[in-house]
Design a protein around this motif. Structure first.
Motif, PDB file in Angstrom:
ATOM      1  N   VAL A  42       0.834  -1.207   0.000  1.00 51.17           N
ATOM      2  CA  VAL A  42       0.000   0.000   0.000  1.00 51.17           C
ATOM      3  C   VAL A  42       0.868   1.257   0.000  1.00 51.17           C
ATOM      4  O   VAL A  42       0.519   2.268  -0.612  1.00 51.17           O
ATOM      5  CB  VAL A  42      -1.041   0.001   1.143  1.00 51.17           C
ATOM      6  CG1 VAL A  42      -0.435   0.314   2.479  1.00 51.17           C
ATOM      7  CG2 VAL A  42      -2.173   0.968   0.856  1.00 51.17           C
ATOM      8  N   GLU A  45       2.582   1.229  -3.822  1.00 54.84           N
ATOM      9  CA  GLU A  45       1.662   1.389  -4.950  1.00 54.84           C
ATOM     10  C   GLU A  45       0.680   2.552  -4.794  1.00 54.84           C
ATOM     11  O   GLU A  45       0.234   3.110  -5.791  1.00 54.84           O
ATOM     12  CB  GLU A  45       0.856   0.099  -5.148  1.00 54.84           C
ATOM     13  CG  GLU A  45       1.706  -1.095  -5.511  1.00 54.84           C
ATOM     14  CD  GLU A  45       2.265  -1.016  -6.925  1.00 54.84           C
ATOM     15  OE1 GLU A  45       1.565  -0.501  -7.813  1.00 54.84           O
ATOM     16  OE2 GLU A  45       3.397  -1.468  -7.125  1.00 54.84           O
ATOM     17  N   TYR A  46       0.340   2.883  -3.544  1.00 55.25           N
ATOM     18  CA  TYR A  46      -0.741   3.852  -3.329  1.00 55.25           C
ATOM     19  C   TYR A  46      -0.357   4.989  -2.393  1.00 55.25           C
ATOM     20  O   TYR A  46      -1.225   5.708  -1.903  1.00 55.25           O
ATOM     21  CB  TYR A  46      -1.986   3.124  -2.811  1.00 55.25           C
ATOM     22  CG  TYR A  46      -2.391   2.001  -3.730  1.00 55.25           C
ATOM     23  CD1 TYR A  46      -2.921   2.255  -4.984  1.00 55.25           C
ATOM     24  CD2 TYR A  46      -2.192   0.665  -3.369  1.00 55.25           C
ATOM     25  CE1 TYR A  46      -3.254   1.230  -5.858  1.00 55.25           C
ATOM     26  CE2 TYR A  46      -2.519  -0.370  -4.228  1.00 55.25           C
ATOM     27  CZ  TYR A  46      -3.048  -0.073  -5.477  1.00 55.25           C
ATOM     28  OH  TYR A  46      -3.366  -1.095  -6.341  1.00 55.25           O
ATOM     29  N   ASP A  49      -2.243   5.515   0.838  1.00 52.04           N
ATOM     30  CA  ASP A  49      -3.649   5.923   0.779  1.00 52.04           C
ATOM     31  C   ASP A  49      -4.401   4.917  -0.092  1.00 52.04           C
ATOM     32  O   ASP A  49      -4.396   5.005  -1.326  1.00 52.04           O
ATOM     33  CB  ASP A  49      -3.757   7.327   0.198  1.00 52.04           C
ATOM     34  CG  ASP A  49      -5.172   7.885   0.258  1.00 52.04           C
ATOM     35  OD1 ASP A  49      -6.126   7.118   0.524  1.00 52.04           O
ATOM     36  OD2 ASP A  49      -5.329   9.103   0.030  1.00 52.04           O
ATOM     37  N   LEU A  50      -5.056   3.975   0.542  1.00 51.17           N
ATOM     38  CA  LEU A  50      -5.741   2.911  -0.173  1.00 51.17           C
ATOM     39  C   LEU A  50      -6.883   3.430  -1.036  1.00 51.17           C
ATOM     40  O   LEU A  50      -7.312   2.771  -1.974  1.00 51.17           O
ATOM     41  CB  LEU A  50      -6.236   1.847   0.816  1.00 51.17           C
ATOM     42  CG  LEU A  50      -6.632   0.507   0.232  1.00 51.17           C
ATOM     43  CD1 LEU A  50      -5.507  -0.105  -0.593  1.00 51.17           C
ATOM     44  CD2 LEU A  50      -7.046  -0.441   1.342  1.00 51.17           C
ATOM     45  N   ARG A  51      -7.331   4.658  -0.772  1.00 50.48           N
ATOM     46  CA  ARG A  51      -8.377   5.232  -1.622  1.00 50.48           C
ATOM     47  C   ARG A  51      -7.896   5.393  -3.065  1.00 50.48           C
ATOM     48  O   ARG A  51      -8.700   5.417  -3.995  1.00 50.48           O
ATOM     49  CB  ARG A  51      -8.832   6.574  -1.061  1.00 50.48           C
ATOM     50  CG  ARG A  51      -9.547   6.425   0.294  1.00 50.48           C
ATOM     51  CD  ARG A  51      -9.816   7.756   0.918  1.00 50.48           C
ATOM     52  NE  ARG A  51      -8.544   8.411   1.230  1.00 50.48           N
ATOM     53  CZ  ARG A  51      -8.446   9.534   1.921  1.00 50.48           C
ATOM     54  NH1 ARG A  51      -9.521  10.140   2.344  1.00 50.48           N
ATOM     55  NH2 ARG A  51      -7.276  10.062   2.178  1.00 50.48           N
ATOM     56  N   ARG A  52      -6.602   5.459  -3.252  1.00 51.52           N
ATOM     57  CA  ARG A  52      -6.042   5.591  -4.603  1.00 51.52           C
ATOM     58  C   ARG A  52      -6.214   4.317  -5.428  1.00 51.52           C
ATOM     59  O   ARG A  52      -6.111   4.358  -6.654  1.00 51.52           O
ATOM     60  CB  ARG A  52      -4.566   5.958  -4.516  1.00 51.52           C
ATOM     61  CG  ARG A  52      -4.353   7.337  -3.930  1.00 51.52           C
ATOM     62  CD  ARG A  52      -2.897   7.661  -3.817  1.00 51.52           C
ATOM     63  NE  ARG A  52      -2.724   8.988  -3.228  1.00 51.52           N
ATOM     64  CZ  ARG A  52      -1.578   9.451  -2.807  1.00 51.52           C
ATOM     65  NH1 ARG A  52      -0.478   8.723  -2.922  1.00 51.52           N
ATOM     66  NH2 ARG A  52      -1.488  10.655  -2.282  1.00 51.52           N
ATOM     67  N   LEU A  53      -6.473   3.213  -4.769  1.00 48.53           N
ATOM     68  CA  LEU A  53      -6.694   1.961  -5.486  1.00 48.53           C
ATOM     69  C   LEU A  53      -7.905   2.092  -6.413  1.00 48.53           C
ATOM     70  O   LEU A  53      -7.866   1.665  -7.554  1.00 48.53           O
ATOM     71  CB  LEU A  53      -6.876   0.816  -4.497  1.00 48.53           C
ATOM     72  CG  LEU A  53      -7.036  -0.575  -5.086  1.00 48.53           C
ATOM     73  CD1 LEU A  53      -6.348  -1.600  -4.189  1.00 48.53           C
ATOM     74  CD2 LEU A  53      -8.476  -0.943  -5.277  1.00 48.53           C
ATOM     75  N   ASP A  55      -9.062   4.777  -7.789  1.00 45.44           N
ATOM     76  CA  ASP A  55      -8.691   5.617  -8.926  1.00 45.44           C
ATOM     77  C   ASP A  55      -7.889   4.815  -9.949  1.00 45.44           C
ATOM     78  O   ASP A  55      -8.119   4.923 -11.148  1.00 45.44           O
ATOM     79  CB  ASP A  55      -7.876   6.824  -8.466  1.00 45.44           C
ATOM     80  CG  ASP A  55      -8.683   7.785  -7.605  1.00 45.44           C
ATOM     81  OD1 ASP A  55      -9.934   7.783  -7.705  1.00 45.44           O
ATOM     82  OD2 ASP A  55      -8.061   8.535  -6.834  1.00 45.44           O
ATOM     83  N   ARG A  56      -6.945   4.017  -9.466  1.00 46.84           N
ATOM     84  CA  ARG A  56      -6.136   3.199 -10.371  1.00 46.84           C
ATOM     85  C   ARG A  56      -7.013   2.223 -11.146  1.00 46.84           C
ATOM     86  O   ARG A  56      -6.730   1.910 -12.296  1.00 46.84           O
ATOM     87  CB  ARG A  56      -5.063   2.448  -9.609  1.00 46.84           C
ATOM     88  CG  ARG A  56      -4.237   1.598 -10.556  1.00 46.84           C
ATOM     89  CD  ARG A  56      -2.887   1.205 -10.111  1.00 46.84           C
ATOM     90  NE  ARG A  56      -2.094   2.300  -9.635  1.00 46.84           N
ATOM     91  CZ  ARG A  56      -1.050   2.142  -8.850  1.00 46.84           C
ATOM     92  NH1 ARG A  56      -0.683   0.935  -8.488  1.00 46.84           N
ATOM     93  NH2 ARG A  56      -0.348   3.166  -8.434  1.00 46.84           N
TER      94      ARG A  56
END
Length: 89
Positions: A42, A45-46, A49-53, A55-56
């Motif tokens: 996390v 890759e992010y 900030d897991l919220r970016r997952l 978006d990806r």
């Protein structure tokens, strides 16, 4: 250890001890490793900030679930549960 950064900073033994205090002993050693590896993922890759997952994944639920299964010991069922439970948040 409520953040990915803190989980990464914790030693393997600190994670094992925390799992033991929570009476989670059956898989504490392998779980401690998986937690550290997941925190590394996390962060890398992010940016912690897991919220970016999402978006990806372009907002595609199937892609969100696929990206989640890259985390150690998180399979398709766990990804489904995470997606369902995260909706409430």
């Amino acid at each position: 250890m409520g953040t990915p950064r803190r989980m990464r900073e914790a030693s393997w033994q600190e994670r094992v001890d925390a799992l033991g205090r929570a009476r989670y002993k059956r898989y504490d050693e392998s779980t401690a490793t998986a937690l550290g590896d997941g925190a590394e993922l996390v962060g890398r890759e992010y940016g912690d900030d897991l919220r970016r997952l999402r978006d990806r994944a372009g907002g595609d639920p199937a892609q969100v679930r696929a990206l989640l299964t890259r985390f150690p010991r998180l399979g398709p069922v766990g990804a489904e549960i995470f997606c369902r439970e995260a909706q409430a948040v």
